[in-house]
Design an enzyme around this catalytic site. Structure first.
Site, short mmCIF file in Angstrom:
data_model
loop_
_atom_site.label_atom_id
_atom_site.label_comp_id
_atom_site.label_asym_id
_atom_site.label_seq_id
_atom_site.Cartn_x
_atom_site.Cartn_y
_atom_site.Cartn_z
N HIS A 20 -26.39 1.67 33.08
CA HIS A 20 -26.32 2.00 31.66
C HIS A 20 -26.15 0.75 30.79
O HIS A 20 -25.78 -0.33 31.27
CB HIS A 20 -25.16 2.97 31.39
CG HIS A 20 -23.80 2.40 31.72
ND1 HIS A 20 -23.16 1.48 30.93
CD2 HIS A 20 -22.98 2.64 32.77
CE1 HIS A 20 -22.00 1.16 31.46
NE2 HIS A 20 -21.86 1.85 32.59
N THR A 32 -14.12 0.97 34.17
CA THR A 32 -14.49 2.19 33.46
C THR A 32 -15.05 3.20 34.44
O THR A 32 -16.21 3.14 34.82
CB THR A 32 -15.56 1.90 32.38
OG1 THR A 32 -15.24 0.68 31.71
CG2 THR A 32 -15.64 3.04 31.39
N GLY A 33 -14.21 4.12 34.86
CA GLY A 33 -14.65 5.14 35.79
C GLY A 33 -14.80 6.48 35.10
O GLY A 33 -15.86 6.84 34.61
N ARG A 69 -22.46 7.62 28.77
CA ARG A 69 -23.10 6.30 28.68
C ARG A 69 -24.37 6.24 29.54
O ARG A 69 -25.33 5.55 29.18
CB ARG A 69 -22.12 5.19 29.07
CG ARG A 69 -21.47 5.34 30.44
CD ARG A 69 -20.30 4.36 30.57
NE ARG A 69 -19.62 4.40 31.86
CZ ARG A 69 -18.65 5.24 32.18
NH1 ARG A 69 -18.26 6.16 31.31
NH2 ARG A 69 -18.04 5.18 33.36
N GLU A 91 -19.25 7.08 38.42
CA GLU A 91 -18.68 5.78 38.82
C GLU A 91 -17.47 5.98 39.73
O GLU A 91 -16.91 7.08 39.84
CB GLU A 91 -18.28 4.99 37.54
CG GLU A 91 -17.68 3.60 37.77
CD GLU A 91 -18.58 2.63 38.54
OE1 GLU A 91 -18.87 2.89 39.73
OE2 GLU A 91 -18.95 1.58 37.96
N TRP A 92 -17.09 4.92 40.39
CA TRP A 92 -15.88 4.86 41.22
C TRP A 92 -14.70 5.37 40.40
O TRP A 92 -14.55 5.03 39.22
CB TRP A 92 -15.64 3.40 41.60
CG TRP A 92 -14.75 3.12 42.77
CD1 TRP A 92 -13.69 3.85 43.20
CD2 TRP A 92 -14.85 2.00 43.66
NE1 TRP A 92 -13.11 3.26 44.29
CE2 TRP A 92 -13.81 2.11 44.60
CE3 TRP A 92 -15.72 0.90 43.73
CZ2 TRP A 92 -13.60 1.18 45.61
CZ3 TRP A 92 -15.51 -0.03 44.74
CH2 TRP A 92 -14.47 0.11 45.67
N ASP A 93 -13.85 6.17 41.00
CA ASP A 93 -12.60 6.60 40.34
C ASP A 93 -11.56 5.52 40.62
O ASP A 93 -11.10 5.35 41.75
CB ASP A 93 -12.14 7.95 40.90
CG ASP A 93 -10.92 8.49 40.18
OD1 ASP A 93 -10.20 7.71 39.51
OD2 ASP A 93 -10.66 9.70 40.29
N TYR A 94 -11.19 4.79 39.57
CA TYR A 94 -10.29 3.63 39.71
C TYR A 94 -8.81 4.00 39.70
O TYR A 94 -7.95 3.12 39.76
CB TYR A 94 -10.57 2.61 38.61
CG TYR A 94 -11.98 2.08 38.61
CD1 TYR A 94 -12.46 1.33 39.67
CD2 TYR A 94 -12.84 2.34 37.55
CE1 TYR A 94 -13.77 0.84 39.67
CE2 TYR A 94 -14.14 1.85 37.53
CZ TYR A 94 -14.59 1.11 38.60
OH TYR A 94 -15.87 0.63 38.59
#
Length: 203
Positions: A20, A32-33, A69, A91-94
């Protein structure tokens, strides 16, 4: 940029990975997850610049992360009309590190790295590798050229799983905003055909 499958590899899966466009947190390098942060105006312009590049290729499918996004990038890049939301492209979960930069985390945890350190309340690298490998297996079975709109860490992990069944390989694959990377085959071997290519006007 246009890299159609060779005649020798016709009918095999070809994945176009599109990260993105810029967000405020990608600019500040905050993790940013699950935070559904929008594109900046520059991020929207980056996404628009992808449209003429993607228009040169014929896609059998377009899949996007459920995050705004990624969806907005997909639409601005010209592939939104027939795109499907794919939850596994998120995205990865942080966990507790959401919204924090690596530099900030290392102030309390020297030497911390997303690639080999615990992620409390988030996804371990083993968990995200399992998610990426499952998606790779599913996409490889569908064949054709597929556009995937997603996020930096997840796309790096997806590529690592494509070429070596290993999320850790993603640590070696840098990925900028609004870039296109292509995964495909060299004969029967999974390979990276192009990586981190962006429109020259993005800078």
């Amino acid at each position: 940029m246009n890299a159609p499958a060779s005649e020798e590899n016709a009918g095999q899966t070809e994945l176009w990975l599109i990260r993105h466009g810029e967000t405020q947190w990608s600019l500040s390098r905050q993790h940013t997850g699950r935070t559904d942060i929008p594109l900046t105006e520059r991020g929207r312009e980056q996404a628009r610049l992808l449209a003429p590049i993607l228009a040169q290729a014929r896609f059998d499918r377009a899949l996007t992360s459920p995050m705004a996004r990624a969806i907005e990038t997909c639409h601005l890049a010209g592939l939104g009309e027939h795109a499907e939301v794919e939850p596994e492209l998120r995205e990865w979960d942080y966990g507790i590190y959401e919204g924090r930069t690596t530099a900030e985390i290392r102030e309390k945890e020297p030497g911390w790295s997303i690639w080999d350190s615990p992620i409390p309340e988030g996804e371990s690298i083993g968990e995200i590798e399992a998610r990426a490998r499952k998606l790779v297996e599913r996409l490889a079975a569908t064949r054709g050229r597929i556009a995937l709109f997603s996020h930096a860490h997840f796309l790096r992990i997806l590529a690592g799983c494509w070429i070596g069944d290993s999320a850790a390989l993603g640590a070696h694959l840098l990925l900028d905003t609004a870039t296109i990377s292509i995964l495909g085959f060299e004969r029967e071997t999974r390979a990276i055909r192009q990586w981190n290519v962006r429109h020259p006007d993005i800078g």
